[in-house]
Write an enzyme that holds these catalytic residues in place. Structure first.
Site, PDB file in Angstrom:
ATOM      1  N   GLN A  70      -5.707  46.164 -23.933  1.00 56.24           N
ATOM      2  CA  GLN A  70      -5.650  45.606 -25.289  1.00 56.24           C
ATOM      3  C   GLN A  70      -4.723  46.432 -26.164  1.00 56.24           C
ATOM      4  O   GLN A  70      -4.647  47.657 -26.015  1.00 56.24           O
ATOM      5  CB  GLN A  70      -7.064  45.588 -25.903  1.00 56.24           C
ATOM      6  CG  GLN A  70      -7.962  44.518 -25.301  1.00 56.24           C
ATOM      7  CD  GLN A  70      -9.374  44.587 -25.842  1.00 56.24           C
ATOM      8  OE1 GLN A  70      -9.568  44.820 -27.036  1.00 56.24           O
ATOM      9  NE2 GLN A  70     -10.346  44.397 -24.960  1.00 56.24           N
TER      10      GLN A  70
HETATM   11  N1  LIG Z   1      -6.787  31.846 -12.050  1.00 56.57           N
HETATM   12  C1  LIG Z   1      -6.765  33.181 -12.020  1.00 56.57           C
HETATM   13  N2  LIG Z   1      -7.430  33.868 -12.936  1.00 56.57           N
HETATM   14  C2  LIG Z   1      -7.392  35.230 -12.870  1.00 56.57           C
HETATM   15  C3  LIG Z   1      -6.654  35.902 -11.854  1.00 56.57           C
HETATM   16  N3  LIG Z   1      -6.787  37.225 -12.056  1.00 56.57           N
HETATM   17  C4  LIG Z   1      -7.585  37.369 -13.136  1.00 56.57           C
HETATM   18  N4  LIG Z   1      -7.949  36.190 -13.619  1.00 56.57           N
HETATM   19  C5  LIG Z   1      -8.799  35.957 -14.793  1.00 56.57           C
HETATM   20  O1  LIG Z   1      -8.158  36.508 -15.940  1.00 56.57           O
HETATM   21  C6  LIG Z   1      -9.119  37.046 -16.829  1.00 56.57           C
HETATM   22  C7  LIG Z   1      -8.787  38.461 -17.189  1.00 56.57           C
HETATM   23  O2  LIG Z   1      -8.908  39.284 -16.038  1.00 56.57           O
HETATM   24  P1  LIG Z   1      -9.174  40.831 -16.141  1.00 56.57           P
HETATM   25  O3  LIG Z   1      -9.161  41.358 -14.741  1.00 56.57           O
HETATM   26  O4  LIG Z   1     -10.350  41.143 -16.953  1.00 56.57           O
HETATM   27  O5  LIG Z   1      -7.878  41.311 -16.927  1.00 56.57           O
HETATM   28  P2  LIG Z   1      -7.464  42.802 -17.319  1.00 56.57           P
HETATM   29  O6  LIG Z   1      -5.999  42.930 -17.044  1.00 56.57           O
HETATM   30  O7  LIG Z   1      -8.345  43.759 -16.637  1.00 56.57           O
HETATM   31  O8  LIG Z   1      -7.700  42.829 -18.885  1.00 56.57           O
HETATM   32  P3  LIG Z   1      -8.019  44.094 -19.812  1.00 56.57           P
HETATM   33  O9  LIG Z   1      -9.146  44.827 -19.184  1.00 56.57           O
HETATM   34  O10 LIG Z   1      -8.368  43.575 -21.146  1.00 56.57           O
HETATM   35  O11 LIG Z   1      -6.768  44.913 -19.868  1.00 56.57           O
HETATM   36  C8  LIG Z   1     -10.466  36.886 -16.153  1.00 56.57           C
HETATM   37  O12 LIG Z   1     -11.108  35.782 -16.679  1.00 56.57           O
HETATM   38  C9  LIG Z   1     -10.115  36.680 -14.701  1.00 56.57           C
HETATM   39  O13 LIG Z   1     -11.067  35.898 -14.041  1.00 56.57           O
HETATM   40  C10 LIG Z   1      -5.947  35.104 -10.897  1.00 56.57           C
HETATM   41  O14 LIG Z   1      -5.269  35.579  -9.997  1.00 56.57           O
HETATM   42  N5  LIG Z   1      -6.036  33.759 -11.034  1.00 56.57           N
END
Ligand SMILES: Nc1nc2c(ncn2[C@@H]2O[C@H](COP(=O)(O)OP(=O)(O)OP(=O)(O)O)[C@@H](O)[C@H]2O)c(=O)[nH]1
Ligand SMILES: [Mg+2]
Lengths: 184, 234
Positions: A70
């Site tokens: 974030q």
């Molecule tokens: N369709 C799809 N959704 C995904 C994929 N990877 C992650 N998501 C979705 O994207 C959203 C965010 O994923 P996170 O893994 O929490 O993202 P992050 O990069 O860790 O985010 P921060 O912790 O805020 O930095 C979630 O709802 C996941 O389910 C993917 O390969 N395909």
């Protein structure tokens, strides 16, 4: 601190590889991280701090750091640069609106002294989504061809299906190993 | 044999024996503070000291390894010493509340900053203490490289899979018991080994904090019951 520097150097000799995973929020970093650990990926909330896990893979010990992306938390990233062998930059391939932001954050990182020796792997994630851009399109949008300071590679992948995740990591480890661990 | 002198202390440059080729560093410099040579209160050296052409003391390889025991001893001293214990207690009692959840739960940026400070302070304490005992010329770098060389040799002789190259501190420790080769009679005790690695391993530090928290919380119910009772109106 001499002692700490030495201990870190020692760990390198132990075939320990430190991988730092960064990227904008919602890119899918934690999902990828959990997928690697074989954990459930259905109950993931935004990361406020960070996750770390050690995995044995192909004779290497991978220490994978997943740090929340974030905007208000990005100033903490620098605390985790030290001793990074590989930088994984995770991109939401379907988030066209924020590609510009994504590009500038990445290029800012590449100027960091403490990341200067790191191999860069770009995960063009969420390739399973209908609107996702191709790896070629992401590569152009992020100006990856401009990067001369780091070894880099872009991999089209999906944390949901697990597609290409291992290929990406294996490329990265091979690149790191060829630089750091000279086989005798 | 190389030799150098410092006033008020004796410095030995210990030359590596060629048979120990796996060691990564050829020479290790260790200074041993023995007080002023002219000081009458200085204890008489009873162990035989070899003297080279110019009358300077020389060290045999065996003595070199004994000196390594001295280094390990110095690190052990600091680990059981009150300064070290006090510093660790300070961190535990000041910050245990910041370590919620278990080993697998998400970590906070604050936790990491606490770890970085802990690690810096602990390393500084160990370095200062060891140098105070062995002289400022003492090189941690050489010492640890050499220690690593021994571990590496052990691994190769106990050779199993590539995986044995991974950091498995416990395995190394268990190997230590069977490690009888007199050429490498300096060895790090298990605790020292894990202590040193704890300084660079956030997960180990987090574990320590969480264990401490659990220990305290094991007592908490009793305390809060007592507290409630005291709060009751008479
Ligand atoms: N369709 C799809 N959704 C995904 C994929 N990877 C992650 N998501 C979705 O994207 C959203 C965010 O994923 P996170 O893994 O929490 O993202 P992050 O990069 O860790 O985010 P921060 O912790 O805020 O930095 C979630 O709802 C996941 O389910 C993917 O390969 N395909
Ligand atoms: Mg996350």
């Amino acid at each position: 601190m001499v002692l700490l520097q030495i201990l870190r150097k020692l760990k390198q000799k132990e075939k320990e590889v430190r991988i730092l995973m960064l990227g904008l929020d919602n890119a899918g970093k934690t999902t990828i991280w959990k997928k690697f650990n074989g954990e459930d990926i259905n109950t993931i909330s935004p990361t406020l701090g960070f996750n770390i896990k050690s995995l044995d893979h192909n004779g290497f010990q991978l220490n994978i750091w997943d740090v929340g992306g974030q905007k208000s938390l990005r100033s903490y990233w620098r605390n985790y640069f030290e001793s990074t062998d590989g930088l994984v930059w995770v991109v939401d391939s379907a988030d066209k609106m924020r590609l510009e932001d994504c590009k500038s954050e990445l290029h800012k990182l590449l100027q960091e002294e403490r990341l200067s020796g790191a191999t860069l792997l770009v995960f063009a994630n969420k390739c399973d989504l209908p609107g996702a851009l191709s790896a070629q399109e992401i590569k152009d949008a992020l100006n990856l061809d401009e990067i001369k300071t780091h070894h880099w590679q872009i991999v089209w992948c999906s944390a949901m299906t697990g597609e290409n995740l291992l290929d990406g990591i294996d490329w990265m480890i091979t690149d790191i190993a060829s630089r750091i661990f000279t086989l005798d | 044999m190389e030799q150098s002198e410092r006033r008020g202390s004796t410095t030995f440059i210990i030359q590596e024996e060629s048979s120990a080729g796996a060691f990564l560093t050829p020479a290790v410099s260790i200074s041993i503070d023995e007080g002023d040579e002219d000081d009458p209160s200085c204890p008489i050296v009873t162990t035989p000291v070899n003297v080279d052409d110019e009358g300077h003391p020389t060290q045999s390889s065996t003595e070199a390894y004994q000196s390594f025991d001295t280094v390990v001893g110095a690190i052990e001293d600091v680990a059981v010493g009150s300064e070290f214990q006090a510093l660790q207690s300070f961190y535990l009692s000041k910050y245990w509340k910041d370590f919620e959840g278990d080993e697998n739960s998400e970590s906070t940026h604050e936790q990491f900053m606490i770890f970085q400070n802990y690690s810096k302070e602990m390393a500084h304490l160990i370095e200062t203490h060891v140098k105070r005992h062995l002289g400022n010329d003492f090189s941690f770098s050489n010492f640890i490289e050499r220690w690593y060389g021994t571990l590496e040799e052990q691994r190769q002789s106990n050779n199993s899979s590539i995986n044995s190259l991974g950091v498995h501190i416990n395995e190394d420790c268990s190997q230590e018991a069977s490690h009888q080769n007199p050429t490498h009679n300096f060895h790090m005790t298990c605790e020292i080994e894990s202590l040193l690695f704890t300084l660079t391993d956030f997960c180990k530090f987090k574990e320590l904090m969480i264990d401490y928290r659990k220990m305290l919380e094991g007592k908490t119910p009793t305390l809060s019951v007592t507290h409630q009772r005291l709060d009751l109106p008479h």
